[in-house]
Write an enzyme that holds these catalytic residues in place. Structure first.
Site, short mmCIF file in Angstrom:
data_model
loop_
_atom_site.label_atom_id
_atom_site.label_comp_id
_atom_site.label_asym_id
_atom_site.label_seq_id
_atom_site.Cartn_x
_atom_site.Cartn_y
_atom_site.Cartn_z
N GLY A 262 -6.94 5.26 5.31
CA GLY A 262 -6.48 6.25 4.33
C GLY A 262 -6.83 7.67 4.74
O GLY A 262 -7.87 7.92 5.35
N ASN B 205 -9.67 -1.10 10.84
CA ASN B 205 -8.48 -0.47 10.24
C ASN B 205 -7.91 0.53 11.24
O ASN B 205 -8.61 1.45 11.65
CB ASN B 205 -8.88 0.30 8.97
CG ASN B 205 -9.52 -0.60 7.93
OD1 ASN B 205 -8.84 -1.31 7.22
ND2 ASN B 205 -10.84 -0.59 7.86
N GLU C 125 0.82 -1.22 0.00
CA GLU C 125 0.00 0.00 0.00
C GLU C 125 0.85 1.27 0.00
O GLU C 125 0.37 2.34 0.37
CB GLU C 125 -0.91 -0.01 1.23
CG GLU C 125 -1.90 -1.16 1.22
CD GLU C 125 -2.71 -1.21 2.51
OE1 GLU C 125 -3.57 -0.35 2.69
OE2 GLU C 125 -2.46 -2.11 3.33
N SER D 272 -6.43 -2.27 2.01
CA SER D 272 -6.79 -1.64 0.74
C SER D 272 -7.34 -2.63 -0.28
O SER D 272 -7.25 -2.41 -1.48
CB SER D 272 -5.60 -0.90 0.11
OG SER D 272 -5.30 0.25 0.86
N TYR E 125 -9.65 3.81 -4.84
CA TYR E 125 -8.61 4.80 -5.15
C TYR E 125 -8.60 5.33 -6.59
O TYR E 125 -7.98 6.33 -6.85
CB TYR E 125 -7.23 4.21 -4.82
CG TYR E 125 -7.12 3.80 -3.38
CD1 TYR E 125 -7.16 4.76 -2.37
CD2 TYR E 125 -7.02 2.47 -3.02
CE1 TYR E 125 -7.08 4.39 -1.04
CE2 TYR E 125 -6.94 2.09 -1.69
CZ TYR E 125 -6.98 3.06 -0.70
OH TYR E 125 -6.91 2.68 0.61
N ASP F 183 -15.25 -1.54 9.23
CA ASP F 183 -16.06 -1.81 8.04
C ASP F 183 -17.09 -2.88 8.34
O ASP F 183 -16.81 -3.84 9.07
CB ASP F 183 -15.16 -2.26 6.89
CG ASP F 183 -14.16 -1.19 6.47
OD1 ASP F 183 -14.43 0.00 6.76
OD2 ASP F 183 -13.13 -1.52 5.88
N ARG G 37 -11.13 2.93 11.75
CA ARG G 37 -12.35 2.74 10.97
C ARG G 37 -12.76 1.29 11.06
O ARG G 37 -11.91 0.40 11.01
CB ARG G 37 -12.06 3.10 9.52
CG ARG G 37 -13.09 3.93 8.82
CD ARG G 37 -12.74 4.10 7.37
NE ARG G 37 -12.73 2.82 6.68
CZ ARG G 37 -11.86 2.47 5.75
NH1 ARG G 37 -10.91 3.30 5.37
NH2 ARG G 37 -11.92 1.29 5.19
N GLU H 148 -13.96 -5.79 9.30
CA GLU H 148 -12.61 -5.63 9.82
C GLU H 148 -12.43 -4.27 10.49
O GLU H 148 -13.25 -3.36 10.33
CB GLU H 148 -11.57 -5.81 8.73
CG GLU H 148 -11.70 -4.83 7.58
CD GLU H 148 -10.70 -5.11 6.46
OE1 GLU H 148 -9.59 -4.58 6.55
OE2 GLU H 148 -11.03 -5.85 5.53
#
Length: 306
Positions: free
Chosen positions: A276, A272, A21, A150, A216, A257, A255, A270
């Protein structure tokens, strides 16, 4: 003229690194660096791919903003090095970073704590597997390398052959691969800042799932913030997200998800710990919906190191 902010001393933004990443991390780190400098903070960029972390001491850095994604930045290793060097840093500690980065152990934790998560199995590159038996049980699956973010190395499979191909690709990134029951439904993310949850975001993409390209590169991905959910569903999703964040030992910011199937059931995906921070990223979007500018968000994350 920007007023100089001296309470933080010299701040190094760790960006780039050696993970898959790297490109995203360079963009996140540059955005964070600009925001800190715009806020009058003495901040420098520092890429551990090309320099030793010991240079941070030589540069008289007093604290570190971690904007490294993936291995080496999000998995507890750089956190451990900074602890050893007695340098305060943003985000989760060694244990929280390592657990959140490990998708397989995250799933085991969710399951043992009774938090809703999709049925799954774990495939080990060294032990062999029966693709037909897995597909017989799950019908359609999502394949995820255990330690990548990612959406790197992820794929969906509906047949034994597709599963074998997806696993062969995933094994390039990891020896342990998570094979998860496919969920058809809506995709959400919940930002945690300190001990507060931010407005829920829903992501919609024509890609089949919210993959690397959707995250992205795409202009067709749509974001709905706050998400169109009932107040009851919103509060429930925020509550289980905070539970998941706390369960893995994450702290500071991050974060979580999740998905909702067509029957209205929520499933955690998951956690994070260094999400990002690019212009297309979700954490700044959630903070903005809560009334915070990008600069205010970045300074608030850094304040957690004081």
């Amino acid at each position: 003229m920007t007023q100089v902010n001296t309470q933080f001393g010299k701040v190094a933004v760790l960006l780039g690194g050696n993970s898959a990443e790297r490109e995203v991390s360079l963009r996140s780190g540059q955005a964070v660096l600009n925001a800190l400098q715009n806020s009058g903070i003495d901040a420098i960029a520092f890429d551990p791919q090309s320099r030793s972390l010991w240079e941070l001491k030589e540069l008289n850095v007093e604290r570190v903003f971690i904007a490294l994604h993936g291995r080496g930045g999000e998995d507890g290793t750089v956190q451990g090095a900074l602890e050893f060097m007695n340098l305060p840093y943003t985000g989760s500690n060694v244990l929280g970073s390592a657990l959140a980065m490990d998708k397989v152990r995250c799933k085991h934790l969710f399951k043992s704590a009774g938090l809703s998560t999709a049925p799954y199995t774990v495939v080990d590159a060294k032990k062999g597997f029966d693709a037909a038996a897995i597909m017989g049980e799950f019908k359609k699956v999502m394949v995820k390398p255990s330690h990548e973010g990612s959406s790197i190395g992820m794929a969906q499979a509906s047949t034994a052959q597709e599963l074998e191909d997806a696993l062969a690709n995933a094994f390039k990134f990891d020896n342990q691969v998570l094979v998860e029951q496919w969920i058809t439904g809506r995709e959400f993310t919940v930002t945690v800042l300190g001990d507060e949850v931010q407005p829920v975001i829903e992501m919609t993409t024509p890609n089949g799932f919210y993959d690397y390209q959707a995250k992205y590169q795409s202009n067709t991905t749509q974001y709905h913030c706050p998400a169109d959910l009932s107040e009851q569903d919103t509060k429930y999703l925020q509550a289980i997200s905070l539970d998941a964040f706390d369960l893995v030992g994450a702290s500071g910011w991050g974060r979580v998800d999740a998905m909702q199937d067509e029957h209205g059931n929520f499933y955690l995906l998951e956690v994070n710990t260094v999400p990002g921070m690019t212009e297309k990223s979700l954490v700044p979007m959630a903070a903005k919906a809560n009334g915070a500018t990008f600069e205010q968000l970045v300074v608030r994350i850094l304040e957690q190191t004081l």
